[in-house]
Scaffold this motif. Structure first.
Motif, mmCIF file in Angstrom:
data_model
loop_
_atom_site.group_PDB
_atom_site.id
_atom_site.type_symbol
_atom_site.label_atom_id
_atom_site.label_comp_id
_atom_site.label_asym_id
_atom_site.label_seq_id
_atom_site.Cartn_x
_atom_site.Cartn_y
_atom_site.Cartn_z
ATOM 1 N N MET A 101 -11.237 -52.969 -53.540
ATOM 2 C CA MET A 101 -10.563 -51.669 -53.630
ATOM 3 C C MET A 101 -9.387 -51.739 -54.598
ATOM 4 N N LYS A 102 -8.640 -52.844 -54.501
ATOM 5 C CA LYS A 102 -7.512 -53.041 -55.410
ATOM 6 C C LYS A 102 -8.005 -53.284 -56.829
ATOM 7 N N ALA A 103 -9.140 -53.986 -56.961
ATOM 8 C CA ALA A 103 -9.698 -54.256 -58.285
ATOM 9 C C ALA A 103 -10.114 -52.962 -58.977
ATOM 10 N N ILE A 104 -10.651 -52.021 -58.220
ATOM 11 C CA ILE A 104 -11.035 -50.724 -58.793
ATOM 12 C C ILE A 104 -9.799 -49.994 -59.310
ATOM 13 N N HIS A 105 -8.739 -50.004 -58.499
ATOM 14 C CA HIS A 105 -7.498 -49.330 -58.900
ATOM 15 C C HIS A 105 -6.932 -49.953 -60.177
ATOM 16 N N THR A 118 -28.776 -54.399 -48.289
ATOM 17 C CA THR A 118 -29.632 -54.928 -49.348
ATOM 18 C C THR A 118 -29.394 -54.199 -50.668
ATOM 19 N N ILE A 119 -29.301 -52.871 -50.591
ATOM 20 C CA ILE A 119 -29.042 -52.074 -51.793
ATOM 21 C C ILE A 119 -27.695 -52.441 -52.401
ATOM 22 N N MET A 120 -26.683 -52.597 -51.544
ATOM 23 C CA MET A 120 -25.353 -52.957 -52.036
ATOM 24 C C MET A 120 -25.362 -54.344 -52.675
ATOM 25 N N SER A 121 -26.145 -55.270 -52.099
ATOM 26 C CA SER A 121 -26.218 -56.623 -52.662
ATOM 27 C C SER A 121 -26.772 -56.593 -54.079
ATOM 28 N N PHE A 122 -27.831 -55.814 -54.282
ATOM 29 C CA PHE A 122 -28.398 -55.694 -55.630
ATOM 30 C C PHE A 122 -27.436 -54.977 -56.572
ATOM 31 N N ALA A 165 -19.602 -51.250 -54.173
ATOM 32 C CA ALA A 165 -20.724 -51.750 -53.374
ATOM 33 C C ALA A 165 -20.275 -52.870 -52.442
ATOM 34 N N VAL A 166 -19.366 -53.725 -52.935
ATOM 35 C CA VAL A 166 -18.816 -54.794 -52.092
ATOM 36 C C VAL A 166 -18.073 -54.198 -50.903
ATOM 37 N N VAL A 167 -17.276 -53.157 -51.160
ATOM 38 C CA VAL A 167 -16.511 -52.504 -50.091
ATOM 39 C C VAL A 167 -17.450 -51.943 -49.037
#
Length: 332
Positions: A1-5, A54-58, A184-186
Motif C-alpha cells: 500500500m505504501k509502495a503504491i503511494h 490464485t488470480i492475485m498470485s498470477f 494484488a499483493v494487498v
C-alpha cells in the motif's frame, strides 16, 4: 500500500522528492478491513477465496516480467556468487546467506494451513491421495516460481535487492502496472490473514463454549436479517474477541519497527514443526520403528539437525542481521 503511494508520488513530483509517508495509516486501514472480515464465520472456507488468491498470485507475478525486462535492458546479470560484493564487508553483512535461508523457510509457511486444507476435502477420493497429488504439484510449481523470482530479482538488482521485489520498480514505466501488482499483493494478504487466523478463532470459541456453556455472552446468537440473504448470527463473544485480537496484532505491528523481520523469527519454527518433525514422527509410528534402533536414531538426528542448524540458528541469525541492517535506514 505504501509502495503504491510512493510510486505515484515519485512520478508526480520527481525522483528527488523523498515522498515519505508513515506506515501507520495503512496498517490501521488494513486492521479495520480485517475486523470486518473476521466477523464472517468460516471465511477461510469460502469456495471463491482460493480462486481470488490464485488470480492475485498470477497478477503480482508482473514483477517477474519486469525483472526480466530490466536484465534485458541493462544487458548484464548483476550480483555475485558470494551474495555480497567483494571488498569491505561487515560481520552483519556476512550473515546475508542466513537471511536467504530464513526467507526460504518463511516462504513455505503454507505448511501451517496444510492440515486445515486437507480437513475440507471430500472423502472420495481419499484425502491422502488427493493431498499427495496436490502437494506434489503445488510444491513443484511454487518452488520453481520462487526460484525464478529469486534468480531474476538477483540478476536485476544485484547484491542489494529490495525486500519487496515490486518496490524496486518504482521509477519504471509503466508504473501503473507495478501499482496493479502491489494491489494484488494487498488483496491476497487480506484473505491470507483470515486463512491463518480463522482456525485460531474457531479453536478459542469452541473451548470457550465448553468452559462456559451457560454463559449467554458466549453462547447466545442474535439473528440479524439481511434482505435476500440468510440472517447473520451475531455472537457477542465472537464480536469482542476477534475485534480485540485484530486490534492487538495491528498495534503490535505499528509498535515494532521492521515488523517483517520480527515475524520471520517464529515462522521458520512452524515450518520445521509441520514439514520435518510431524512427518518423521508419523513415519516412525506408522512403520513401528523400534526406539533406539539405528533407523530411529538416524531419523532423530535428521530431525534435530534440521531444527538446530537450518532453522533455529540460521533463521534467527538472519532475522537479527536483517533487522540490524535495515534499522540504519528505517523510516516509520
Amino acid at each position: 500500500m505504501k509502495a503504491i503511494h510512493r510510486s505515484n508520488c515519485f512520478h508526480k513530483n520527481g525522483e528527488e522528492n523523498p515522498c515519505h509517508i508513515s506506515n501507520n495509516p495503512y496498517l490501521i486501514a488494513f486492521g479495520v478491513i480485517e475486523i470486518i472480515f473476521s466477523q464472517i464465520p468460516s471465511f477461510d472456507q469460502l469456495w471463491w477465496l482460493s480462486i481470488v488468491a490464485t488470480i492475485m498470485s498470477f497478477t503480482y507475478s508482473i514483477g517477474l516480467g519486469l525483472g526480466i525486462a530490466k536484465v534485458a535492458e541493462t544487458g548484464k546479470i548483476r550480483g555475485s556468487l558470494s551474495g555480497i560484493s567483494i571488498g569491505t564487508v561487515t560481520s552483519t553483512q556476512k550473515l546475508r546467506s542466513f537471511m536467504a535461508l530464513r526467507d526460504i523457510a518463511f516462504a513455505n509457511s503454507y505448511f501451517l494451513i496444510l492440515i486445515e486444507i486437507q480437513d475440507t476435502i471430500r472423502s472420495h477420493p481419499s484425502e491422502s491421495k488427493t493431498m499427495k497429488k496436490a502437494s506434489l504439484v503445488s510444491i513443484a510449481v511454487t518452488t520453481l516460481f520462487y526460484l525464478i523470482c529469486g534468480c531474476i530479482g538477483y540478476a536485476a538488482f544485484g547484491d542489494m535487492p529490495p525486500g519487496n521485489l515490486l518496490t524496486g520498480f518504482g521509477f519504471y514505466n509503466p508504473y501503473w502496472m507495478v501499482d496493479i501488482a502491489n494491489a494484488a499483493v494487498v488483496i491476497h494478504l487480506v484473505g491470507a490473514y483470515q486463512v491463518y487466523c480463522q482456525p485460531l478463532f474457531a479453536f478459542v470459541e469452541k473451548n470457550a463454549v465448553k468452559k462456559f456453556p451457560n454463559s449467554r455472552f458466549v453462547t447466545r446468537e442474535i439473528k440479524i436479517p439481511f434482505p435476500g440473504l440468510s440472517p447473520y448470527k451475531l455472537n457477542l463473544f465472537r464480536l469482542v474477541w476477534r475485534t480485540v485480537f485484530v486490534i492487538a496484532t495491528t498495534m503490535i505491528s505499528m509498535l515494532l519497527p521492521l515488523f517483517h523481520h520480527i515475524v520471520r523469527l517464529p515462522g521458520p519454527l512452524g515450518f520445521w514443526r509441520l514439514a520435518v518433525f510431524f512427518p518423521i514422527e508419523m513415519y516412525i509410528k506408522q512403520q513401528e520403528i523400534p526406539k533406539w534402533s539405528t533407523k530411529w536414531v538416524c531419523l532423530q538426528i535428521l530431525n534435530v539437525a534440521c531444527h538446530i542448524i537450518a532453522i533455529a540458528i540460521a533463521t534467527a541469525a538472519g532475522s537479527v542481521a536483517g533487522a540490524v541492517l535495515n534499522l540504519k535506514s528505517y523510516e516509520a
